[in-house]
Design an enzyme around this catalytic site. Structure first.
Site, PDB file in Angstrom:
ATOM      1  N   ASP A  19      33.336  34.418  39.882  1.00  0.00           N
ATOM      2  CA  ASP A  19      32.778  33.694  38.744  1.00  0.00           C
ATOM      3  C   ASP A  19      33.502  33.994  37.442  1.00  0.00           C
ATOM      4  O   ASP A  19      34.253  34.958  37.322  1.00  0.00           O
ATOM      5  CB  ASP A  19      31.312  34.071  38.556  1.00  0.00           C
ATOM      6  CG  ASP A  19      31.162  35.477  37.968  1.00  0.00           C
ATOM      7  OD1 ASP A  19      31.825  36.399  38.477  1.00  0.00           O
ATOM      8  OD2 ASP A  19      30.409  35.636  37.000  1.00  0.00           O
ATOM      9  N   ASP A  48      34.840  40.286  47.809  1.00  0.00           N
ATOM     10  CA  ASP A  48      35.558  39.067  47.456  1.00  0.00           C
ATOM     11  C   ASP A  48      37.026  39.385  47.162  1.00  0.00           C
ATOM     12  O   ASP A  48      37.932  38.806  47.739  1.00  0.00           O
ATOM     13  CB  ASP A  48      34.899  38.340  46.265  1.00  0.00           C
ATOM     14  CG  ASP A  48      34.599  39.250  45.074  1.00  0.00           C
ATOM     15  OD1 ASP A  48      34.881  40.470  45.141  1.00  0.00           O
ATOM     16  OD2 ASP A  48      34.055  38.748  44.068  1.00  0.00           O
ATOM     17  N   ASP A  70      40.902  44.665  43.210  1.00  0.00           N
ATOM     18  CA  ASP A  70      41.839  44.588  42.091  1.00  0.00           C
ATOM     19  C   ASP A  70      42.370  46.004  41.813  1.00  0.00           C
ATOM     20  O   ASP A  70      43.280  46.462  42.489  1.00  0.00           O
ATOM     21  CB  ASP A  70      41.091  43.965  40.908  1.00  0.00           C
ATOM     22  CG  ASP A  70      41.963  43.738  39.691  1.00  0.00           C
ATOM     23  OD1 ASP A  70      43.169  43.522  39.839  1.00  0.00           O
ATOM     24  OD2 ASP A  70      41.425  43.768  38.560  1.00  0.00           O
ATOM     25  N   LYS A  95      44.686  42.182  45.381  1.00  0.00           N
ATOM     26  CA  LYS A  95      45.753  42.310  44.383  1.00  0.00           C
ATOM     27  C   LYS A  95      46.296  43.729  44.509  1.00  0.00           C
ATOM     28  O   LYS A  95      46.068  44.577  43.648  1.00  0.00           O
ATOM     29  CB  LYS A  95      45.192  42.070  42.972  1.00  0.00           C
ATOM     30  CG  LYS A  95      44.842  40.611  42.658  1.00  0.00           C
ATOM     31  CD  LYS A  95      44.292  40.482  41.238  1.00  0.00           C
ATOM     32  CE  LYS A  95      44.042  39.035  40.869  1.00  0.00           C
ATOM     33  NZ  LYS A  95      43.246  38.906  39.606  1.00  0.00           N
ATOM     34  N   LYS A 101      27.949  40.416  43.368  1.00  0.00           N
ATOM     35  CA  LYS A 101      27.452  39.168  43.920  1.00  0.00           C
ATOM     36  C   LYS A 101      28.568  38.369  44.579  1.00  0.00           C
ATOM     37  O   LYS A 101      28.329  37.458  45.360  1.00  0.00           O
ATOM     38  CB  LYS A 101      26.846  38.318  42.782  1.00  0.00           C
ATOM     39  CG  LYS A 101      25.756  39.004  42.014  1.00  0.00           C
ATOM     40  CD  LYS A 101      25.355  38.091  40.820  1.00  0.00           C
ATOM     41  CE  LYS A 101      24.454  38.800  39.854  1.00  0.00           C
ATOM     42  NZ  LYS A 101      24.204  37.976  38.655  1.00  0.00           N
ATOM     43  N   GLY A 102      29.809  38.692  44.221  1.00  0.00           N
ATOM     44  CA  GLY A 102      30.954  37.849  44.571  1.00  0.00           C
ATOM     45  C   GLY A 102      31.204  37.657  46.052  1.00  0.00           C
ATOM     46  O   GLY A 102      31.786  36.657  46.460  1.00  0.00           O
ATOM     47  N   ARG A 141      31.138  29.925  41.081  1.00  0.00           N
ATOM     48  CA  ARG A 141      31.027  30.650  42.357  1.00  0.00           C
ATOM     49  C   ARG A 141      30.908  29.702  43.541  1.00  0.00           C
ATOM     50  O   ARG A 141      31.283  30.033  44.661  1.00  0.00           O
ATOM     51  CB  ARG A 141      29.771  31.529  42.377  1.00  0.00           C
ATOM     52  CG  ARG A 141      29.774  32.701  41.435  1.00  0.00           C
ATOM     53  CD  ARG A 141      28.589  33.592  41.780  1.00  0.00           C
ATOM     54  NE  ARG A 141      28.223  34.528  40.733  1.00  0.00           N
ATOM     55  CZ  ARG A 141      28.767  35.729  40.551  1.00  0.00           C
ATOM     56  NH1 ARG A 141      29.738  36.132  41.337  1.00  0.00           N
ATOM     57  NH2 ARG A 141      28.351  36.519  39.586  1.00  0.00           N
ATOM     58  N   PHE A 146      43.725  35.241  36.987  1.00  0.00           N
ATOM     59  CA  PHE A 146      42.277  35.350  37.121  1.00  0.00           C
ATOM     60  C   PHE A 146      41.779  34.250  38.045  1.00  0.00           C
ATOM     61  O   PHE A 146      42.016  33.069  37.820  1.00  0.00           O
ATOM     62  CB  PHE A 146      41.578  35.261  35.761  1.00  0.00           C
ATOM     63  CG  PHE A 146      40.119  35.576  35.872  1.00  0.00           C
ATOM     64  CD1 PHE A 146      39.686  36.894  36.011  1.00  0.00           C
ATOM     65  CD2 PHE A 146      39.167  34.561  35.889  1.00  0.00           C
ATOM     66  CE1 PHE A 146      38.338  37.196  36.156  1.00  0.00           C
ATOM     67  CE2 PHE A 146      37.812  34.855  36.027  1.00  0.00           C
ATOM     68  CZ  PHE A 146      37.404  36.171  36.160  1.00  0.00           C
TER      69      PHE A 146
END
Ligand code: IMP
Ligand code: MG
Length: 177
Positions: free
Chosen positions: A161, A102, A105, A133, A46-47, A167, A154
């Site tokens: 979120d 989004d 990582d 990242k 969803k990000g 968000r 984080f």
């Protein structure tokens, strides 16, 4: 539980960077000579939602939109084992796919998604992520268009979120506990 937010990339910085990414992405596809509808923008839910909406409006062409959702299996399975919660509706064969994330990582979810996409014979696959990242990578995946290199903390906001919260924030923040 006390929780504070430390601004990492403010609203204005994010907006300016997204506008710049829009120009870069537009120039890339203009260079290939592709037009409206030849490009399928695939948002990773969803990000990616706020980023995708803003990036879309920063483009000089109108891509088709589609979405996927990828999740890790729960406890008790091997780490990094992934599955689709939601697959594409579009047949991407012969089309140019732009994956919108989004943040990348470990790269595991993106690698999984890219292997699935490549198997469907698209004309090309590019990745645009607001945040990267890169130093956290566990699998080798390339992000073609990066908004910002992200610090090792984080992050929340602009789609990201913690337990479905935060968000909606227009900037990117470190969650400090
Ligand atoms: P990866 O598979 O380890 O690359 O992680 C991918 C997904 O984890 C990202 O698309 C995000 O949705 C989530 N994620 C990774 N880092 C963060 C973070 O700092 N804040 C919020 N979500 C994150
Ligand atoms: Mg994501």
């Amino acid at each position: 539980m006390s929780e504070t937010l430390r601004e990492v990339f403010g609203e204005a910085a994010v907006a300016a960077r997204v506008a710049e990414l829009g120009r870069q992405v537009s120039a890339h596809y203009a260079g290939l000579g592709v037009g409206d509808g030849d490009v399928v923008m695939v948002g990773v839910l969803k990000g990616a939602l706020p980023f995708m909406a803003d990036l879309l409006r920063a483009l000089s062409f109108c891509p088709s939109l589609d979405f996927v959702r990828v999740a890790s299996y729960g406890a008790g399975t091997a780490p990094g084992e992934l599955r689709f919660l939601m697959d594409l509706e579009t047949d991407v064969a012969g089309r140019h796919v732009l994956v919108v994330e989004d943040i990348v990582d470990t790269g595991r979810s993106l690698a999984y998604l890219l292997s699935m996409l490549e198997a469907r014979s698209p004309a090309s696959v590019k990745v645009c992520a607001l945040l990267d990242k890169a130093y956290r990578r566990e699998v080798d995946v390339k992000v073609d268009f990066v908004g910002f290199e992200a610090p090792p903390v984080f992050l929340v906001g602009y789609g990201m979120d913690v337990g479905e919260r935060l968000r909606r924030l227009r900037g990117v923040y470190e969650l400090v506990r």
